[in-house]
Design an enzyme around this catalytic site. Structure first.
Site, PDB file in Angstrom:
ATOM      1  NE  ARG A   1      80.161 -73.930 -36.535  1.00 27.16           N
ATOM      2  CZ  ARG A   1      80.160 -75.007 -37.322  1.00 27.16           C
ATOM      3  NH1 ARG A   1      80.776 -74.959 -38.488  1.00 27.16           N
ATOM      4  NH2 ARG A   1      79.568 -76.118 -36.929  1.00 27.16           N
TER       5      ARG A   1
ATOM      6  CB  SER B   1      85.727 -76.689 -41.094  1.00 22.77           C
ATOM      7  OG  SER B   1      85.089 -76.955 -39.869  1.00 22.77           O
TER       8      SER B   1
ATOM      9  NE  ARG C   1      71.731 -70.054 -58.599  1.00 18.23           N
ATOM     10  CZ  ARG C   1      70.770 -69.839 -57.701  1.00 18.23           C
ATOM     11  NH1 ARG C   1      70.189 -68.655 -57.652  1.00 18.23           N
ATOM     12  NH2 ARG C   1      70.371 -70.787 -56.887  1.00 18.23           N
TER      13      ARG C   1
END
Length: 286
Positions: free
Chosen positions: A204, A122, A231
């Site tokens: 951020r 975070s 992927r």
């Protein structure tokens, strides 16, 4: 540099600890447990935990006890049968947890697969590192003229050099402004005591999508193989495909029989439409 000396020390400490267990373990996967597999310029994939092996798939399919209920060749054949007929539930009995460091724009693609447990670093609480992805020259391609999601010819010469300069300059400027707005050093102390600095959750927003983030990503074997079938495909974007390729290598170590069946019927196979199947039948019939 994907791994800092501090991270390498932490990995070495983790690998020095051996815990006796009655659970099934896989020696080939234990060899690389906790180790970082480098991807791109600053990224990595590493296995931090796992549960089950090929035998767990077989146990679930047969609802059997322990190992050795059938020959290895029969177990391998059963796994192939399950994969071929899309009996996916037994593969859900195995789980694996990865620690991944990846560019933010790759993470935004990756998170579209909503069949895993994810915990991302975070930036509201932590200051992100000054690390950003710059493509290798061979990956610096123009927009495809026929595919809106694809790449065309590789840029060359002055045009390629200019693009690389822009990417580096923009990222360096963005991080410099990010650090200025935060007004914090690595210890959390103000760089300029005369001003407060902007909250981390706001500062951020200035960082571009090529900056690196990290997360823990835990999923079961069935959903891992579904992720890899999309992927690790040649049509996937290069920057996420190289992560998938590294994880296919992990799959080979962890569940070799399941991995072989996955390569045979998913990665190396094709699915036909009803019309295509009918065309094949007509061709076979002459």
């Amino acid at each position: 540099m994907p791994i800092t000396p501090e991270q390498q020390e932490e990995i070495a400490r983790q690998r020095d600890v051996a815990t006796p267990t009655r659970r099934a373990t896989v020696p080939a996967l234990e060899e690389i447990l906790y180790e970082a597999i480098p991807v791109l310029d600053h990224g990595f994939v590493r296995v931090v935990d796992y549960m089950g092996d090929d035998n767990a798939v077989v146990q679930a399919a047969r609802v059997s006890y322990g190992r050795g209920t059938k020959k290895v060749s029969e177990d391998k054949a059963l796994i192939g049968y399950l994969m071929r007929h899309r009996h996916s539930t037994p593969f859900e009995m195995c789980e694996i947890k990865f620690h991944v460091k990846l560019p933010i724009f790759v993470a935004r693609q990756w998170i579209r697969h909503r069949t895993a447990n994810v915990n991302e670093i975070s930036a509201r609480y932590s200051i992100l590192d000054n690390e950003f992805y710059i493509p290798a020259p061979a990956q610096l391609a123009a927009q495809s003229a026929i595919n809106r999601q694809g790449r065309g010819d590789v840029l060359e010469g002055a045009e390629a050099a200019r693009v690389l300069d822009l990417l580096r300059d923009d990222a360096r400027t963005a991080y410099a402004h990010y650090a200025e707005m935060l007004n914090e050093d690595e210890a959390g102390n103000p760089r300029d005591p005369a001003r407060q600095g902007l909250a981390r959750e706001l500062a951020r927003m200035n960082l571009s999508l090529n900056f690196y983030t990290q997360w823990y990503w835990k999923t079961d074997l069935h959903n891992l193989m579904h992720f890899l079938s999309l992927r690790a495909d040649a049509h996937a974007q290069y920057e996420i495909r190289v992560y998938a390729d590294a994880m296919v290598g992990v799959l080979d170590r962890w569940v070799p029989h399941s991995a072989a069946a996955f390569r045979q019927y998913r990665l190396g196979g094709v699915q036909l439409s009803a019309a295509a199947l009918e065309a094949v039948r007509r061709m076979l019939a002459g």
